[in-house]
Design a protein around this motif. Sequence first.
Motif, PDB file in Angstrom:
ATOM      1  N   PHE A 140    -107.258 -44.411 -21.107  1.00  0.00           N
ATOM      2  CA  PHE A 140    -106.687 -43.895 -20.402  1.00  0.00           C
ATOM      3  C   PHE A 140    -105.328 -44.010 -19.538  1.00  0.00           C
ATOM      4  CE2 PHE A 140    -111.221 -45.207 -18.015  1.00  0.00           C
ATOM      5  CZ  PHE A 140    -111.346 -44.157 -17.885  1.00  0.00           C
ATOM      6  N   PRO A 141    -104.602 -43.515 -18.957  1.00  0.00           N
ATOM      7  CA  PRO A 141    -103.327 -43.186 -18.817  1.00  0.00           C
ATOM      8  C   PRO A 141    -102.972 -44.352 -17.957  1.00  0.00           C
ATOM      9  CG  PRO A 141    -103.753 -41.125 -18.095  1.00  0.00           C
ATOM     10  CD  PRO A 141    -105.150 -42.103 -18.863  1.00  0.00           C
ATOM     11  N   LYS A 142    -101.646 -44.261 -18.281  1.00  0.00           N
ATOM     12  CA  LYS A 142    -100.843 -44.822 -17.043  1.00  0.00           C
ATOM     13  C   LYS A 142    -100.999 -44.744 -16.264  1.00  0.00           C
ATOM     14  CE  LYS A 142     -97.438 -47.823 -18.790  1.00  0.00           C
ATOM     15  NZ  LYS A 142     -95.781 -48.422 -18.925  1.00  0.00           N
ATOM     16  N   HIS A 143    -100.767 -45.148 -14.714  1.00  0.00           N
ATOM     17  CA  HIS A 143    -101.170 -44.566 -13.469  1.00  0.00           C
ATOM     18  C   HIS A 143    -102.479 -43.470 -13.374  1.00  0.00           C
ATOM     19  CE1 HIS A 143     -97.342 -45.618 -13.208  1.00  0.00           C
ATOM     20  NE2 HIS A 143     -97.083 -45.457 -14.138  1.00  0.00           N
ATOM     21  N   ALA A 144    -103.477 -43.716 -13.502  1.00  0.00           N
ATOM     22  CA  ALA A 144    -104.242 -43.345 -13.179  1.00  0.00           C
ATOM     23  C   ALA A 144    -104.987 -43.695 -12.333  1.00  0.00           C
ATOM     24  CB  ALA A 144    -105.579 -43.296 -14.631  1.00  0.00           C
ATOM     25  N   HIS A 145    -105.298 -42.412 -11.117  1.00  0.00           N
ATOM     26  CA  HIS A 145    -106.121 -42.844  -9.956  1.00  0.00           C
ATOM     27  C   HIS A 145    -106.691 -42.324  -9.144  1.00  0.00           C
ATOM     28  CE1 HIS A 145    -102.342 -44.984  -8.356  1.00  0.00           C
ATOM     29  NE2 HIS A 145    -101.223 -44.352  -8.581  1.00  0.00           N
ATOM     30  N   ALA A 146    -107.524 -41.593 -10.372  1.00  0.00           N
ATOM     31  CA  ALA A 146    -109.180 -40.875  -9.361  1.00  0.00           C
ATOM     32  C   ALA A 146    -109.102 -40.252 -10.961  1.00  0.00           C
ATOM     33  CB  ALA A 146    -109.123 -39.619  -9.499  1.00  0.00           C
ATOM     34  N   ILE A 147    -110.717 -40.235 -11.359  1.00  0.00           N
ATOM     35  CA  ILE A 147    -111.239 -40.439 -12.507  1.00  0.00           C
ATOM     36  C   ILE A 147    -112.744 -38.877 -11.864  1.00  0.00           C
ATOM     37  CG2 ILE A 147    -112.380 -41.431 -14.634  1.00  0.00           C
ATOM     38  CD1 ILE A 147    -110.811 -43.340 -13.605  1.00  0.00           C
ATOM     39  N   PHE A 148    -112.384 -38.527 -12.532  1.00  0.00           N
ATOM     40  CA  PHE A 148    -113.691 -37.094 -12.298  1.00  0.00           C
ATOM     41  C   PHE A 148    -114.880 -37.305 -13.631  1.00  0.00           C
ATOM     42  CE2 PHE A 148    -110.822 -35.897  -9.541  1.00  0.00           C
ATOM     43  CZ  PHE A 148    -111.215 -35.262  -7.970  1.00  0.00           C
ATOM     44  N   TYR A 149    -115.879 -37.771 -13.931  1.00  0.00           N
ATOM     45  CA  TYR A 149    -116.101 -37.830 -15.149  1.00  0.00           C
ATOM     46  C   TYR A 149    -117.461 -36.616 -15.372  1.00  0.00           C
ATOM     47  CZ  TYR A 149    -115.500 -42.759 -15.140  1.00  0.00           C
ATOM     48  OH  TYR A 149    -114.702 -43.014 -14.713  1.00  0.00           O
ATOM     49  N   LEU A 150    -117.628 -35.427 -16.296  1.00  0.00           N
ATOM     50  CA  LEU A 150    -117.569 -33.752 -16.738  1.00  0.00           C
ATOM     51  C   LEU A 150    -118.611 -34.721 -17.980  1.00  0.00           C
ATOM     52  CD1 LEU A 150    -113.821 -32.546 -16.905  1.00  0.00           C
ATOM     53  CD2 LEU A 150    -115.469 -33.005 -14.973  1.00  0.00           C
ATOM     54  N   ASP A 151    -119.088 -32.934 -18.139  1.00  0.00           N
ATOM     55  CA  ASP A 151    -119.998 -33.302 -19.104  1.00  0.00           C
ATOM     56  C   ASP A 151    -119.335 -33.296 -20.697  1.00  0.00           C
ATOM     57  OD1 ASP A 151    -121.782 -32.689 -17.450  1.00  0.00           O
ATOM     58  OD2 ASP A 151    -122.063 -29.764 -17.722  1.00  0.00           O
ATOM     59  N   GLN A 152    -119.994 -33.294 -21.186  1.00  0.00           N
ATOM     60  CA  GLN A 152    -119.292 -33.731 -23.074  1.00  0.00           C
ATOM     61  C   GLN A 152    -118.523 -34.961 -22.681  1.00  0.00           C
ATOM     62  OE1 GLN A 152    -118.221 -29.477 -23.020  1.00  0.00           O
ATOM     63  NE2 GLN A 152    -120.717 -29.387 -23.568  1.00  0.00           N
ATOM     64  N   ASP A 153    -119.354 -36.266 -21.819  1.00  0.00           N
ATOM     65  CA  ASP A 153    -117.793 -37.299 -21.779  1.00  0.00           C
ATOM     66  C   ASP A 153    -116.708 -36.626 -21.848  1.00  0.00           C
ATOM     67  OD1 ASP A 153    -120.772 -38.978 -22.018  1.00  0.00           O
ATOM     68  OD2 ASP A 153    -120.327 -38.785 -24.599  1.00  0.00           O
ATOM     69  N   GLN A 154    -116.347 -35.838 -20.659  1.00  0.00           N
ATOM     70  CA  GLN A 154    -114.577 -35.186 -20.769  1.00  0.00           C
ATOM     71  C   GLN A 154    -114.492 -36.042 -19.557  1.00  0.00           C
ATOM     72  OE1 GLN A 154    -114.263 -31.502 -21.368  1.00  0.00           O
ATOM     73  NE2 GLN A 154    -113.135 -31.816 -23.099  1.00  0.00           N
ATOM     74  N   ARG A 155    -113.280 -36.348 -19.466  1.00  0.00           N
ATOM     75  CA  ARG A 155    -112.216 -37.467 -18.552  1.00  0.00           C
ATOM     76  C   ARG A 155    -111.610 -36.369 -17.369  1.00  0.00           C
ATOM     77  NH1 ARG A 155    -112.220 -42.157 -20.520  1.00  0.00           N
ATOM     78  NH2 ARG A 155    -111.734 -40.939 -21.743  1.00  0.00           N
ATOM     79  N   LEU A 156    -111.761 -35.788 -15.892  1.00  0.00           N
ATOM     80  CA  LEU A 156    -110.185 -35.017 -16.096  1.00  0.00           C
ATOM     81  C   LEU A 156    -110.199 -36.796 -14.908  1.00  0.00           C
ATOM     82  CD1 LEU A 156    -108.335 -32.760 -15.413  1.00  0.00           C
ATOM     83  CD2 LEU A 156    -109.958 -32.463 -13.488  1.00  0.00           C
ATOM     84  N   VAL A 157    -109.076 -36.965 -15.263  1.00  0.00           N
ATOM     85  CA  VAL A 157    -107.858 -37.814 -15.049  1.00  0.00           C
ATOM     86  C   VAL A 157    -106.886 -37.208 -13.435  1.00  0.00           C
ATOM     87  CG1 VAL A 157    -106.467 -40.320 -15.005  1.00  0.00           C
ATOM     88  CG2 VAL A 157    -108.323 -39.448 -16.441  1.00  0.00           C
ATOM     89  N   PHE A 158    -106.153 -37.675 -12.590  1.00  0.00           N
ATOM     90  CA  PHE A 158    -105.435 -37.864 -11.900  1.00  0.00           C
ATOM     91  C   PHE A 158    -104.249 -38.726 -11.942  1.00  0.00           C
ATOM     92  CE2 PHE A 158    -103.130 -37.578  -7.573  1.00  0.00           C
ATOM     93  CZ  PHE A 158    -102.590 -36.564  -7.658  1.00  0.00           C
ATOM     94  N   ARG A 159    -103.338 -37.986 -12.722  1.00  0.00           N
ATOM     95  CA  ARG A 159    -102.239 -39.757 -12.849  1.00  0.00           C
ATOM     96  C   ARG A 159    -101.066 -39.107 -11.902  1.00  0.00           C
ATOM     97  NH1 ARG A 159     -99.240 -39.456 -18.369  1.00  0.00           N
ATOM     98  NH2 ARG A 159     -98.523 -41.054 -17.284  1.00  0.00           N
ATOM     99  N   ASP A 160    -100.458 -40.193 -10.552  1.00  0.00           N
ATOM    100  CA  ASP A 160     -99.868 -40.108  -9.725  1.00  0.00           C
ATOM    101  C   ASP A 160     -99.128 -41.026  -9.395  1.00  0.00           C
ATOM    102  OD1 ASP A 160     -98.465 -39.027  -7.030  1.00  0.00           O
ATOM    103  OD2 ASP A 160    -100.060 -38.585  -5.947  1.00  0.00           O
ATOM    104  N   GLN A 161     -97.618 -41.216 -10.713  1.00  0.00           N
ATOM    105  CA  GLN A 161     -96.364 -42.186 -10.584  1.00  0.00           C
ATOM    106  C   GLN A 161     -96.426 -42.418  -9.424  1.00  0.00           C
ATOM    107  OE1 GLN A 161     -94.341 -41.499 -13.915  1.00  0.00           O
ATOM    108  NE2 GLN A 161     -92.763 -43.218 -13.418  1.00  0.00           N
ATOM    109  N   ARG A 162     -95.823 -41.486  -8.886  1.00  0.00           N
ATOM    110  CA  ARG A 162     -95.409 -41.767  -7.587  1.00  0.00           C
ATOM    111  C   ARG A 162     -96.363 -42.386  -6.177  1.00  0.00           C
ATOM    112  NH1 ARG A 162     -90.388 -37.729  -7.578  1.00  0.00           N
ATOM    113  NH2 ARG A 162     -89.178 -38.636  -6.006  1.00  0.00           N
TER     114      ARG A 162
END
Length: 198
Positions: free
Chosen positions: A14-36
């Motif tokens: 996971f990158p820094k500032h990962a605030h929301a994570i969506f678990y997708l097919d094929q074990d992929q994850r869509l991560v919303f990063r939002d430093q500010r």
Amino acid sequence: MTGKFVLLNTADEFPKHAHAIFYLDQDQRLVFRDQRQFGVMKLIESSRLSQTKGISELAPEPFGEEFTLEYLRSLLKRSHRSLKTLLLDQTKVLGLGNIYAAEALFRARINPFKPANELASRRVPQLYEAIREVLQFAVDNIRGSISLEEGFSYGAAFESFWQVYEREGEPCVKCGSKIRRATHGGRSTYWCPKCQRR
Ligand SMILES: [Zn+2]
């Protein structure tokens, strides 16, 4: 504003500032990063979307049926605000940010500081077309520019097509005059003093 979506594979950390994570097919994850931390996410039923605060106040979207030439004409007629400020108001026209408002006004050859109600009626179609053109151009070009693996950077993707934005002191692509910049309503505004004289 500064948030980014990043697509991660199984092995990626996971990158820094990962605030929301969506678990997708094929074990992929869509991560919303939002430093500010300007981003907001709400979980609501789709049937209630149009009544939701933050969505219900939004203006017609420039590719939607409600955004007609007549809509824009009557909107401008009723406002003493400058065109640049009015175009940024998301309760009046949806989807134009600081960059696209500047670019649309340049394409239409209209002065950004002009009070909206002083724009001659015959010039409104130019602005109407320019708004749609500049957004269409962005949509057409965005497809090849987004890399979810690296995170999508809005500025880097479109810098090459901006004709006035962040081009202070550079020659205008149409007439060669130096592009100018001023702070207006708390935001930087760029314009060509010759092409956008009036
Ligand atoms: Zn020019």
